[in-house]
Design an enzyme around this catalytic site. Sequence first.
Site, mmCIF file in Angstrom:
data_model
loop_
_atom_site.group_PDB
_atom_site.id
_atom_site.type_symbol
_atom_site.label_atom_id
_atom_site.label_comp_id
_atom_site.label_asym_id
_atom_site.label_seq_id
_atom_site.Cartn_x
_atom_site.Cartn_y
_atom_site.Cartn_z
ATOM 1 N N HIS A 48 0.890 -1.388 0.087
ATOM 2 C CA HIS A 48 -0.049 -0.057 0.084
ATOM 3 C C HIS A 48 0.939 1.234 -0.072
ATOM 4 O O HIS A 48 0.554 2.157 -0.884
ATOM 5 C CB HIS A 48 -0.904 -0.139 1.318
ATOM 6 C CG HIS A 48 -1.598 1.298 1.465
ATOM 7 N ND1 HIS A 48 -2.503 2.111 0.730
ATOM 8 C CD2 HIS A 48 -1.514 2.053 2.360
ATOM 9 C CE1 HIS A 48 -2.988 3.095 1.190
ATOM 10 N NE2 HIS A 48 -2.457 3.225 2.286
ATOM 11 N N GLU A 76 1.199 5.311 12.392
ATOM 12 C CA GLU A 76 -0.434 4.972 12.949
ATOM 13 C C GLU A 76 -0.372 3.581 13.249
ATOM 14 O O GLU A 76 -1.095 3.031 14.258
ATOM 15 C CB GLU A 76 -1.534 5.450 11.894
ATOM 16 C CG GLU A 76 -2.926 5.270 12.350
ATOM 17 C CD GLU A 76 -3.323 6.085 13.642
ATOM 18 O OE1 GLU A 76 -2.353 6.822 13.893
ATOM 19 O OE2 GLU A 76 -4.238 6.081 14.196
ATOM 20 N N ASP A 77 0.068 2.620 12.437
ATOM 21 C CA ASP A 77 -0.024 1.230 12.373
ATOM 22 C C ASP A 77 1.024 0.469 12.800
ATOM 23 O O ASP A 77 1.003 -0.847 12.799
ATOM 24 C CB ASP A 77 -0.476 0.961 10.845
ATOM 25 C CG ASP A 77 -1.758 1.533 10.315
ATOM 26 O OD1 ASP A 77 -2.468 1.811 11.107
ATOM 27 O OD2 ASP A 77 -2.121 1.653 9.412
#
Length: 711
Positions: A48, A76-77
């Site tokens: 991604h 964030e991830d």
Amino acid sequence: MMRQFELVELVKSYDPKADEAALDRAYVYSMKAHGSQLRASGDPYFSHPVEVAGLLAQMKLDTASIITGLLHDTVEDTVATLDDIDRLFGPEIARLVDGVTKLSRIELQSDKTKQAENFRKLVLAMSEDIRVLLVKLADRLHNMRTLPFIKSDDKRRRIARETMDIYVPLAERIGMHRMKDELEDLAFQELHPDARASIIARLGFLRERGGDLVSRIIAEITQTLQEGGLAATVSGREKSPYSIWRKMQRKNISFEQLADVMAFRVLVDNASDCYQALGIIHSAYPVVPGRFKDYVSTPKPNNYRSLHTGVIGPERQRIEVQIRTRDMHEIAELGVAAHWIYKQQIGRVDGRQYRWLRELLEILEQASNPEEFLEHTKLEMFQDQVFVFTPKGDLIALPRGATPVDFAYAVHSEVGDTCVGAKINGRLLPLRTQLQNGDQVEVVTSRAQTPSPTWERFVVTGKARARIRRFIRTQQRTQYLDLGRAIVQKALRQQGHDFSERPLEAILTQFNCATVEDLYVAVGEGLATGREVANAAFPQPPEDKNKVVPLSRARRRGTGRDMAVPIRGLIPGMALHFAGCCHPLPGERIVGIVTTGKGVTIHTIDCDTLGSFADEPERWLDVAWSSDEADAGHIGRINVTIANEPGNLGSLTTTIGKQGGNITNLKITNRSTDFFEIMVDIEVGDVKHLSTIIAALRATPVINSVERARG
Ligand code: MN
């Protein structure tokens, strides 16, 4: 998935000076950070960010944007932190990644359809740098391309609707037409799959019936222009399914009634060729009235430039024709991304509704090179506003500097009147805290709460201020009423009359009052004296009139206790108030401020409020405490912060009591898990007495801080 060297080569193809080593490092870092995470499609998650970086490279963005694309989901991830990014890739990249992360966090908070405009503004306000927005759009585009992999129907639809409401208009506003078209079609496919399929089928049917109609029309227009002496590139396409659907909806017509489903584009070398091409087309084919638009001389707010016209063209087909230069076309397709590639002069923009865009374009115009453009493109949009969420996810726009109290009043007047605290992003914080973009605010209310005059000093919205003032006015009336009634009762008693309201009713017109209550208020405000009222109610023989009835006693606001007026220098009969902002005490230097019709208000000489009367020396009254003043009954106000532990409140009251202070009012103004902020009103003899109490409190270990309230 794009390979590392493919990405680097793509970037180098338009930016030979690109920092190859940094790109390589970012690629590897992102791959390691995302590790074995998977996308809904089953692909490695890492595909991604790489695709997002690839989209940004196709837009020919600078290296920092590409790196941000690679790293945009790491904070964030994954376990990566912003500090890691800062250390490894520098502050610029860290700032960009932080911006994209913040945008991701406000996504999908709720159904924002009704508040799309506010939400778009929030996104813009949070995209302080245009590159943050461009990375976010590329991120969204890739997520939309892979949307069908998401299993939950609800989630897919929510993402599609958000794309349609928020990101499509944003892409359009910054002129990214190619991206806008694709986002729109992908969202359309999710939201109305049947409508889209049927429009595509009908377009296919038309194509079949008309043979290769588009090609034949292209050929004929090209030839017509050539015969007119103009070499132009003509292209044609069916309009997008979504734009056809929108038109069917908007005009409430069927597909068959739709006149033009084909649009043709004529690209020429310069602006004057545009008008020449228009002339040739208009003389060759019948013009459809009302379809001509000149966006070359008057560009659209997003700087789109083109001539539009509608004609009954070749084969009696009603078609739309757009004529523009190749440069104008680049801008139309790529929007702001095209600007730093081609650096051309940008036309004047009418940005009445899009002030932010005009500002953006001004920055674009002033930038002399691409690097400088990126450096200075901090989108200073909506800097005067702040957008915050309610717990339900509704978005509320407030002026910058707004506090939870403004927020509470914006939600509902009742909520404002009864608010006691606020949780901002889950943390209990003081009511005066300034809200930040994207904050989620939950107001804590209590039926016992009423608006505090102190709120007026930090609220910024008119609504909050008006409500607080109205409340204070109502409260003031009650106080004037009590004060006036006491003065009248006393005046009557001193003249030897029993108190009754009946004689007062008879004299209302004399004092221009409608009710006895109004009369009390008038006396309380100092508009009439108690003696005047008593004399009017019971007219006296002349000798009695000369008997001086000293009105040297007034009732202190709020305490409900009679006391001698302790102030020298007052005009007799004038109503006296002690200022609620500074709570003056005997022994302090004081000053009186006269308000016509209201009497005199006593402030301490160092009260902040006095600044607002600096220009009106005529209202200042030189007053002093009477020297024989020794009675208690003056209220000193202090603000205390104590640790929120059992028994601490007891220590506070005990300490005050030991010093001979009598607590008349105690209010917790702020309560958090760690501490209480408490306002305490203490009856003291004079300022020395209060100082002693403060000193004693400061010596108490559980008490964090003690301050005299100063307004
Ligand atoms: Mn992403």
